[in-house]
Design a protein around this motif. Sequence first.
Motif, PDB file in Angstrom:
ATOM      1  N   PHE A  51       4.523  16.232  -8.569  1.00  0.00           N
ATOM      2  CA  PHE A  51       5.112  16.673  -9.824  1.00  0.00           C
ATOM      3  C   PHE A  51       4.457  17.955 -10.335  1.00  0.00           C
ATOM      4  CE2 PHE A  51       6.199  16.032 -14.321  1.00  0.00           C
ATOM      5  CZ  PHE A  51       7.558  15.998 -14.132  1.00  0.00           C
ATOM      6  N   ILE A  52       3.138  18.072 -10.138  1.00  0.00           N
ATOM      7  CA  ILE A  52       2.431  19.282 -10.559  1.00  0.00           C
ATOM      8  C   ILE A  52       3.028  20.503  -9.865  1.00  0.00           C
ATOM      9  CG2 ILE A  52       0.232  20.528 -10.405  1.00  0.00           C
ATOM     10  CD1 ILE A  52      -1.131  17.781 -10.673  1.00  0.00           C
ATOM     11  N   PHE A  77       2.483   5.908  -5.856  1.00  0.00           N
ATOM     12  CA  PHE A  77       1.966   6.034  -7.220  1.00  0.00           C
ATOM     13  C   PHE A  77       0.888   7.122  -7.270  1.00  0.00           C
ATOM     14  CE2 PHE A  77      -1.426   4.176 -10.097  1.00  0.00           C
ATOM     15  CZ  PHE A  77      -0.794   4.411 -11.296  1.00  0.00           C
ATOM     16  N   LEU A  78       0.073   7.207  -6.225  1.00  0.00           N
ATOM     17  CA  LEU A  78      -0.990   8.217  -6.202  1.00  0.00           C
ATOM     18  C   LEU A  78      -0.435   9.617  -5.972  1.00  0.00           C
ATOM     19  CD1 LEU A  78      -3.796   6.440  -4.135  1.00  0.00           C
ATOM     20  CD2 LEU A  78      -3.821   7.001  -6.552  1.00  0.00           C
ATOM     21  N   VAL A  79       0.632   9.693  -5.187  1.00  0.00           N
ATOM     22  CA  VAL A  79       1.158  11.016  -4.834  1.00  0.00           C
ATOM     23  C   VAL A  79       2.042  11.590  -5.933  1.00  0.00           C
ATOM     24  CG1 VAL A  79       2.601  12.254  -3.211  1.00  0.00           C
ATOM     25  CG2 VAL A  79       1.063  10.525  -2.397  1.00  0.00           C
ATOM     26  N   LEU A  80       2.753  10.683  -6.619  1.00  0.00           N
ATOM     27  CA  LEU A  80       3.757  11.115  -7.599  1.00  0.00           C
ATOM     28  C   LEU A  80       3.303  12.252  -8.524  1.00  0.00           C
ATOM     29  CD1 LEU A  80       6.599  10.449  -8.807  1.00  0.00           C
ATOM     30  CD2 LEU A  80       5.425   8.865 -10.325  1.00  0.00           C
ATOM     31  N   PRO A  81       2.206  12.081  -9.278  1.00  0.00           N
ATOM     32  CA  PRO A  81       1.831  13.158 -10.205  1.00  0.00           C
ATOM     33  C   PRO A  81       1.463  14.450  -9.485  1.00  0.00           C
ATOM     34  CG  PRO A  81       0.406  11.252 -10.497  1.00  0.00           C
ATOM     35  CD  PRO A  81       1.298  10.945  -9.369  1.00  0.00           C
ATOM     36  N   ILE A  82       0.971  14.321  -8.247  1.00  0.00           N
ATOM     37  CA  ILE A  82       0.557  15.538  -7.538  1.00  0.00           C
ATOM     38  C   ILE A  82       1.777  16.364  -7.152  1.00  0.00           C
ATOM     39  CG2 ILE A  82      -0.689  16.404  -5.535  1.00  0.00           C
ATOM     40  CD1 ILE A  82      -2.244  13.807  -5.561  1.00  0.00           C
ATOM     41  N   SER A  99       0.827  -1.201   0.000  1.00  0.00           N
ATOM     42  CA  SER A  99       0.000   0.000   0.000  1.00  0.00           C
ATOM     43  C   SER A  99       0.861   1.250   0.000  1.00  0.00           C
ATOM     44  CB  SER A  99      -1.008   0.002   1.140  1.00  0.00           C
ATOM     45  OG  SER A  99      -0.539  -0.696   2.228  1.00  0.00           O
ATOM     46  N   GLY A 100       2.044   1.148   0.609  1.00  0.00           N
ATOM     47  CA  GLY A 100       2.961   2.287   0.539  1.00  0.00           C
ATOM     48  C   GLY A 100       3.334   2.589  -0.900  1.00  0.00           C
ATOM     49  N   SER A 122       0.243  15.919 -15.893  1.00  0.00           N
ATOM     50  CA  SER A 122       1.407  15.543 -15.118  1.00  0.00           C
ATOM     51  C   SER A 122       1.907  14.168 -15.556  1.00  0.00           C
ATOM     52  CB  SER A 122       0.989  15.546 -13.657  1.00  0.00           C
ATOM     53  OG  SER A 122       2.021  15.191 -12.836  1.00  0.00           O
ATOM     54  N   TRP A 167      -1.064   5.790  10.013  1.00  0.00           N
ATOM     55  CA  TRP A 167      -0.736   5.395   8.647  1.00  0.00           C
ATOM     56  C   TRP A 167      -1.979   5.339   7.759  1.00  0.00           C
ATOM     57  CZ3 TRP A 167       2.024   5.759   4.858  1.00  0.00           C
ATOM     58  CH2 TRP A 167       2.356   4.771   3.951  1.00  0.00           C
ATOM     59  N   LEU A 179      -5.051  -1.018  -0.435  1.00  0.00           N
ATOM     60  CA  LEU A 179      -5.187   0.295   0.185  1.00  0.00           C
ATOM     61  C   LEU A 179      -6.365   0.312   1.145  1.00  0.00           C
ATOM     62  CD1 LEU A 179      -4.566   3.062  -2.501  1.00  0.00           C
ATOM     63  CD2 LEU A 179      -3.169   2.413  -0.558  1.00  0.00           C
ATOM     64  N   LEU A 190      -2.987   7.520   4.425  1.00  0.00           N
ATOM     65  CA  LEU A 190      -3.374   6.920   3.137  1.00  0.00           C
ATOM     66  C   LEU A 190      -4.684   7.524   2.651  1.00  0.00           C
ATOM     67  CD1 LEU A 190      -2.668   3.096   3.347  1.00  0.00           C
ATOM     68  CD2 LEU A 190      -1.466   4.840   2.044  1.00  0.00           C
ATOM     69  N   LEU A 210       5.502  12.942 -17.118  1.00  0.00           N
ATOM     70  CA  LEU A 210       6.251  11.870 -16.465  1.00  0.00           C
ATOM     71  C   LEU A 210       6.549  10.715 -17.416  1.00  0.00           C
ATOM     72  CD1 LEU A 210       4.342  11.656 -13.076  1.00  0.00           C
ATOM     73  CD2 LEU A 210       6.788  12.013 -13.300  1.00  0.00           C
ATOM     74  N   TYR A 259      -5.050   5.094 -12.549  1.00  0.00           N
ATOM     75  CA  TYR A 259      -4.662   6.048 -11.523  1.00  0.00           C
ATOM     76  C   TYR A 259      -5.861   6.869 -11.044  1.00  0.00           C
ATOM     77  CZ  TYR A 259      -2.869  10.354  -9.623  1.00  0.00           C
ATOM     78  OH  TYR A 259      -2.656  11.432  -8.816  1.00  0.00           O
ATOM     79  N   ILE A 289       1.627   1.808  -3.602  1.00  0.00           N
ATOM     80  CA  ILE A 289       0.475   2.332  -4.341  1.00  0.00           C
ATOM     81  C   ILE A 289       0.228   3.790  -3.964  1.00  0.00           C
ATOM     82  CG2 ILE A 289      -1.968   1.996  -4.849  1.00  0.00           C
ATOM     83  CD1 ILE A 289      -1.528  -0.953  -4.043  1.00  0.00           C
ATOM     84  N   ALA A 290       0.415   4.088  -2.669  1.00  0.00           N
ATOM     85  CA  ALA A 290       0.242   5.473  -2.243  1.00  0.00           C
ATOM     86  C   ALA A 290       1.251   6.376  -2.942  1.00  0.00           C
ATOM     87  CB  ALA A 290       0.383   5.568  -0.732  1.00  0.00           C
TER      88      ALA A 290
END
Lengths: 268, 339, 283
Positions: A33-34, A26-31, A20-21, C116, C94, C83, C98, C120, C156, A23-24
């Motif tokens: 990056f913005i 993965f969810l945060v990356l583009p944000i 889950s870390g 974005s 934690w 998740l 999440l 990438l 995503y 995947i999290a």
Amino acid sequence: MLLSHNSLGWKLKYSLYVTSGAIAAFLVLPIIFIVFLSFGSSQWLIFPPPAWTLKWYIQFFNNPEWIDAAITSLEVACLTSIIATLIAMPASFALVRGRFKGRDYLYSFFTLPMMIPVVIIAVALYSVFLTLGLTGTMFAFVVSHIIVALPFAIISIINSLRLFDKSIEDAAVICGASRLQAIFKVTFPLIKPGIVSGALFAFLASWDEVVISVMMASPDLQTLPVKMWSTLRQDLTPVIAVASTALIILSLFIMIIASFVRKQSNRH
Amino acid sequence: MRKLLKGALIASICSVGAMQCYAQDSITFVSWGGSTQDAQKQAWAIPFSNKTGIKVIQDGPTNYGKLKAMVESGNVQWDVVDVEADFAYRAAAEGLLEPLDFSVINKSKIDPRFVSKYGIGSFYFSFVLAYNKSKIHGAQPTNWNALFDTKDYPGKRALYKWPSPGVLELALLADGVKPKDLYPLDLDRAFKKLDTIKKDIVWWGSGAQSQQLLASGEVSLGQFWNGRIFALQSDGMPVGISWNQNLVMADFLVIPKGAKNKNAAMKFLAYSSSPQGQADFASLTAYAPINEDSPALMEKGLTTYLPTHYSKEQVSLNYKYWAKHGEEIAKRWNAWLLK
Amino acid sequence: MFMAFSIKKWRVGMLLLPILVFLCSFFIIPLVGLLLHSITDPKFGMQNFAQLLATTTYAKVLYNTFLVSILVTSISLLLGFPLAWCITLVPKGWGRILLNIILLSMWTSLLARTYSWLVLLQSSGVINKILMALGIIDQPIEMVHNMTGVIIGMSYIMIPFIVLPLQACMSAIDPMVLQAASICGASAKTIFFRVFLPLCKPGLFSGGLMVFVMSLGYYITPALLGGVNDMMLPEFIIEQVQNFLNWGMASASAVVLVIITMAMFYVYLKVQTDSPVSSNTGA
């Protein structure tokens, strides 16, 4: 045992945490990056940029259109979310609690707006609103967004109602509460997560809606995605990243306040 | 409840009606947004309002579906719309446009390629071959053949995504067809030529996207609108351009059928197509004026960036042909893409 | 017993009235008005449908649409499940972080997030640059302007739509049930597949349904991250509506999509023993 933190085997526990870390991330990356993009000097989104700059921020705050569009979006999305939830709630009750034939089909009918490509809905509604002379009004925006948002609200509320153990409500009635009292005092608080996520999805369906909004927009009423979409197609500019960064900071702010309030109330 | 709704409806319809009465001295101008529309506002709308007192409301982006819906419903809210040339002919054939009044609009100095019964040029531009210099090693590409030469010019190619004038023509030209023999298009031959680079094509759907692709080096070369390349070059990007066999395309200004301020719209078109209006717009965007008197009014240094400067190398795209055969070409086009 | 407490017929009617009135006046009537174009435009008849079925183009477009929707739904279910589990397991600390991350990503404009991803993923993009610098690859991988890009970008965006209903479902499960299975000697694996997963089904279903159906009509992300070779239905329809003003063809293709989806839904209802709207404890 699978739902108890302590009795979950350590192997399973840590592999779950690591997954889950990831995947999290993965969810945060583009944000994240913005946020970087909003400071880059390259108009063409070259990364890493040749230099860092604040010029897009200056452009954003000097252009009232962006702020106006953001405010309109917020108004439309709030109205949409509230009305869609209010319409969806009784309907969900009827579907889950009612005993009548064809409930399944009614359910699939309610999800129909999600199934039809939005451009079809957009053209159909636009034609009707044109004949009624309602294009470019708040009314047109909200009504068309509710249609797209309704299925989200319905699906979420039904999901939580199905999970709700009705005998608790029945118990309250047996103990002397009226059915309505039982629903408001017992059922609602327990299915709140479903209602909240339904309202949230409805809000988002409106907040990110582009295709219908482009149709409904007029020179003096447009939403943020309309502004972003036409800007993206015409002049790529990091101002879009600035607008998003501003919203990210705003929501972080709200979250921090919320957790602070939660801590305060836990202490008492 | 029902009565109430009905009342509210009638009231809102009446108020819209009332608004129309006040709106006599204004027109709604619709274009694609962004810097092009800003330039149209600067070059045409503001001086036009100052001169005539007619207010110009800016709306956009142009949306053909919206235009058709307006005409079908009879509640037409747009007065002047910037559209692609082939669409102007197709919409005219579908009966969606008002014929222009050439007693108000002076067409004697307008390049005849850019005027029809139902539309007059907004500006014209060229599809040019452009390349990212950092991706090109050796000789710089000089003509459309380079697109099909993956050995000397490796990397992706950017081409315009929609089945509209441009891509098929450049494939045929690269295959050795003479400009005068282009039409009617030999579709089999064009698709066969495109097959050789199909996997190397990145399709762009909007001007901004094409710029991003070229500037970031995502593609090495491709087919672009000249104004977009001008903007990249002025921004200091290492971008080269070849005007050889540049393909001329235009935007037209049209008046939707049933437009509420038709007369004012005609006056606006008269101004936008005037030598001064066209010269001012071209100076701001590097797109070419459709009025033959305009270049004389422009700054000398700028004209080398304009398609007018390369008129000898020009190949005109036949949008009348496209207006007529667009749909059947699109069928072949989609079938080829999805093969 | 529960019959006595379920809502009476006329009350059901009252509860359903607002939604029915709303959907009929603002959705069904306009929609039917437009979809009629499919049999009247340019003249009355089935010519639009005949044209659609005459070439393989439309079949290919439909195939792409369903393929992408199925892949996106499966991937977001797979990624959303851990998740949701994690959030349920540790609701504070934690898990809270999440949940906030998910909310934050939903808040951020869809257009901005999609752009974005473009920066990438493109071959001169950040991910390729990093992989090449690390020596893992020599040639940039093509991750955008094709179906890969569409699937990454859409999965995503869809993950939150799985996590929230699934998490609501998981937190309603009584941990004692799982405990009981464990005491009875079931292995962790058995409990997971035989007890836990079935109990999560309503959440998986509602999330999966939302994502699948939403993917069918999705336009923005495929338009920005996809190529043309794997065109999906919404883009095909937009081309018909916008470029060719061919509303007959556009409506016809929408009608076919709706019929296929409805048919799938019908089969699902027949195969599925419990109805998607019946309550777990009631019937």
